[in-house]
Design an enzyme around this catalytic site. Sequence first.
Site, short mmCIF file in Angstrom:
data_model
loop_
_atom_site.label_atom_id
_atom_site.label_comp_id
_atom_site.label_asym_id
_atom_site.label_seq_id
_atom_site.Cartn_x
_atom_site.Cartn_y
_atom_site.Cartn_z
N ARG A 1 0.81 -1.23 0.00
CA ARG A 1 0.00 0.00 0.00
C ARG A 1 0.84 1.27 0.00
O ARG A 1 0.29 2.37 -0.12
CB ARG A 1 -0.96 -0.02 1.21
CG ARG A 1 -2.20 -0.85 0.94
CD ARG A 1 -3.11 -0.84 2.14
NE ARG A 1 -2.63 -1.73 3.19
CZ ARG A 1 -2.99 -1.64 4.47
NH1 ARG A 1 -3.82 -0.68 4.86
NH2 ARG A 1 -2.52 -2.48 5.37
N LYS B 1 9.25 -0.78 2.51
CA LYS B 1 8.56 0.13 3.42
C LYS B 1 9.45 0.65 4.55
O LYS B 1 9.44 1.85 4.87
CB LYS B 1 7.34 -0.59 4.01
CG LYS B 1 6.57 0.24 5.00
CD LYS B 1 5.19 -0.31 5.24
CE LYS B 1 5.18 -1.61 5.97
NZ LYS B 1 3.82 -2.07 6.24
N GLN C 1 13.58 -14.02 5.08
CA GLN C 1 12.36 -14.82 5.01
C GLN C 1 11.90 -14.70 3.55
O GLN C 1 11.27 -13.71 3.18
CB GLN C 1 11.29 -14.25 5.96
CG GLN C 1 10.04 -15.10 6.03
CD GLN C 1 8.87 -14.37 6.68
OE1 GLN C 1 8.83 -13.14 6.74
NE2 GLN C 1 7.90 -15.13 7.15
N GLY D 1 -5.71 -7.71 15.53
CA GLY D 1 -6.06 -8.87 16.32
C GLY D 1 -6.63 -8.41 17.65
O GLY D 1 -6.15 -7.44 18.23
N GLU E 1 -7.44 -13.00 15.30
CA GLU E 1 -7.27 -12.06 14.18
C GLU E 1 -8.64 -11.64 13.68
O GLU E 1 -9.60 -12.42 13.71
CB GLU E 1 -6.47 -12.71 13.06
CG GLU E 1 -5.01 -12.96 13.42
CD GLU E 1 -4.30 -11.70 13.87
OE1 GLU E 1 -4.20 -10.76 13.05
OE2 GLU E 1 -3.86 -11.64 15.03
N ASN F 1 1.37 1.62 7.06
CA ASN F 1 0.98 0.75 5.94
C ASN F 1 0.86 1.53 4.64
O ASN F 1 1.01 0.98 3.57
CB ASN F 1 -0.35 0.05 6.24
CG ASN F 1 -0.21 -0.91 7.41
OD1 ASN F 1 0.64 -1.80 7.39
ND2 ASN F 1 -0.98 -0.71 8.45
N ASN G 1 36.96 43.69 6.26
CA ASN G 1 35.72 44.12 5.63
C ASN G 1 35.72 43.66 4.18
O ASN G 1 36.58 44.05 3.41
CB ASN G 1 35.60 45.65 5.72
CG ASN G 1 34.17 46.07 5.49
OD1 ASN G 1 33.54 45.65 4.51
ND2 ASN G 1 33.63 46.87 6.38
N ASN H 1 38.05 30.71 -7.08
CA ASN H 1 38.82 29.64 -6.45
C ASN H 1 39.04 28.45 -7.36
O ASN H 1 39.84 27.58 -7.07
CB ASN H 1 38.14 29.17 -5.16
CG ASN H 1 36.74 28.65 -5.41
OD1 ASN H 1 35.99 29.19 -6.23
ND2 ASN H 1 36.35 27.60 -4.70
N SER I 1 34.34 46.89 -3.07
CA SER I 1 33.24 46.18 -3.73
C SER I 1 33.62 45.69 -5.13
O SER I 1 34.50 46.26 -5.77
CB SER I 1 32.04 47.11 -3.85
OG SER I 1 31.59 47.45 -2.56
C1 UD1 Z 1 -0.40 -8.41 13.08
C2 UD1 Z 1 -0.96 -9.27 14.20
C3 UD1 Z 1 -2.20 -8.60 14.77
C4 UD1 Z 1 -1.88 -7.22 15.25
C5 UD1 Z 1 -1.23 -6.39 14.14
C6 UD1 Z 1 -0.71 -5.11 14.69
C7 UD1 Z 1 -0.45 -11.57 13.61
C8 UD1 Z 1 -0.98 -12.83 13.05
N1 UD1 Z 1 -1.30 -10.57 13.67
O1 UD1 Z 1 -1.38 -8.40 12.05
O2 UD1 Z 1 -2.70 -9.37 15.86
O3 UD1 Z 1 -3.05 -6.58 15.70
O4 UD1 Z 1 -0.11 -7.10 13.57
O5 UD1 Z 1 -0.25 -4.30 13.65
O6 UD1 Z 1 0.69 -11.51 14.01
N2 UD1 Z 1 5.88 -9.78 8.73
C9 UD1 Z 1 6.99 -10.51 8.35
N3 UD1 Z 1 6.79 -11.71 7.72
C10 UD1 Z 1 5.56 -12.21 7.48
C11 UD1 Z 1 4.46 -11.46 7.88
C12 UD1 Z 1 4.63 -10.26 8.50
O7 UD1 Z 1 8.12 -10.10 8.55
O8 UD1 Z 1 5.51 -13.32 6.92
C13 UD1 Z 1 6.07 -8.48 9.40
C14 UD1 Z 1 5.56 -7.30 8.60
O9 UD1 Z 1 6.59 -6.73 7.81
C15 UD1 Z 1 5.11 -6.34 9.68
C16 UD1 Z 1 4.71 -7.27 10.83
O10 UD1 Z 1 5.34 -8.50 10.60
O11 UD1 Z 1 6.16 -5.52 10.13
C17 UD1 Z 1 3.22 -7.42 10.94
O12 UD1 Z 1 2.73 -7.98 9.76
P1 UD1 Z 1 1.33 -7.57 9.17
O13 UD1 Z 1 1.07 -8.36 7.95
O14 UD1 Z 1 1.22 -6.12 9.12
O15 UD1 Z 1 0.39 -8.15 10.34
P2 UD1 Z 1 -1.12 -7.88 10.52
O16 UD1 Z 1 -1.91 -8.78 9.67
O17 UD1 Z 1 -1.39 -6.42 10.46
CA CA Z 2 0.05 -4.29 9.82
#
Ligand code: UD1
Ligand code: CA
Length: 458
Positions: free
Chosen positions: A16, A23, A75, A139, A154, A227, A377, A386, A405
């Site tokens: 987004r 990001k 990852q 969540g 969630e 986001n 001055n 330069n 001047s």
């Molecule tokens: C997650 C939480 C949710 C919480 C919310 C707060 C879970 C299942 N849910 O949801 O309870 O309210 O955050 O913002 O944990 N990320 C990875 N690898 C992945 C997935 C995510 O590194 O495979 C990282 C993302 O870059 C981000 C963070 O984890 O920094 C959260 O991921 P995001 O997908 O935003 O989680 P939400 O679904 O918003």
């Molecule tokens: Ca999020």
Amino acid sequence: MQQLAVVILAAGKGKRMASDWPKVLHPVGGRPLLAHVLATASELEAQTRLVVYGHGGEAVRTTFAGETGVQWVEQAEQLGTGHAVAQTLPLLDDAGVALVLYGDVPLIRAETLQPLVAAAQQGSLALLTVELADPSGYGRIVRDEQGRVRRIVEEKDATAEERRLREVNTGILAVATAKLRGWVAELDNRNAQGEYYLTDVVALAVRDRVTVEAFTVAEPEQVLGVNDRQQLAELERFYQRRQAEQLMREGATLMDPARVDVRGTVTTGKDVVIDVNVVFEGTVRLGDRVRIGPFCVLRDAVVGDDVEILSHCRIEGTEIGACAQIGPFARLRPGSLLAAGVHIGNFVETKQTRIGVGSKVNHLTYLGDAEIGAEVNVGAGTITCNYDGADQHQTVIGDGAFIGSNTSLVAPVRIGKGATVGAGSSVSRDVPDGGLCLTRAPRKDVANWRRPVKPKKG
Ligand code: UD1
Ligand code: CA
């Protein structure tokens, strides 16, 4: 004290943002989101800082190449927050405690996290939660009749009743690494999103009779994530508000706290006055009673006591001595070192130039690669030539010299102490101490001069 490992999740795509950049490299307060989180981890004196990266990971690693003590864990496929944490487990020590942070939640404070770490060190699973008027997307924290946390659900998996819960999961948690390892191994992806949810460890902790402690953060901005660019802008404003409050606490008057931006670090003396639309970048130190007019940019600068900077100046890589007066419309470039009481006026540019006590450079001048003594001055329109197209050369002006001047000082050249250069001169040889140099072309007068005229067409 058990070792602390901070695990920073930053593998998400951040679709987004509509950006070619990962990001976590987007800035708040002039620093990437991830830099804020890494700094907070350092404040907590974490022995290990791990970053889980994915999309655009190489750019992230390059950006932070100079940051020591960070371990990078890839990852490749984003299968959920539980899966992300699982990637770090081989690098974690079971004797320690792990704290999970998000790379896109930059404004969390160390003070907020300390109690979670302490609770984890006492054997609890510590969660950071927040009450939101609009909890959608997050969540939810599910508690029993006694108010004990039972699990996190969630939004996409929640019942209508659960969705009405306003206490939400910030995603930040701390727990003994050995416990985390066991629970993460048990996670599955049988849920609405087909992801391995880290949040499912809460129910596993309850099953294993491990105390779950929820800490509520009073200031929701600390746990706001980025986001999209709208949220990025909101966090920027919140962050700037914090910086402005800090400046005011230290003794600066801000004509409008909403119109000063700090993209770096500013320390200020007492009774400083900062007018509207001033931007600070890098590291800036302001002495006591400094006054900064509107529309100035200061980057990596040290400003002495009682200095006045008038409006519309750009000051970078510069040291300004006490009581100096700068501007309006001055440009001080890197390597400008101004002694006490120097005056720099409008449309003056300096670069790699040292200016001695009490010297005045008041109008329309360029001083580059120069060494100017005290009480000199420099007249309007003086230019140090330069650069010869290949190399840069020095101009040296002795104490008490007077430069008329519209003078060109063709470097390398030296103007002696107390010497005078007449207006309009082009000086390419040294002028001795106390001498006068005048290169003005002799004037020629012709009386009743007739300009040529075109013959009229017949
Ligand atoms: C997650 C939480 C949710 C919480 C919310 C707060 C879970 C299942 N849910 O949801 O309870 O309210 O955050 O913002 O944990 N990320 C990875 N690898 C992945 C997935 C995510 O590194 O495979 C990282 C993302 O870059 C981000 C963070 O984890 O920094 C959260 O991921 P995001 O997908 O935003 O989680 P939400 O679904 O918003
Ligand atoms: Ca999020």
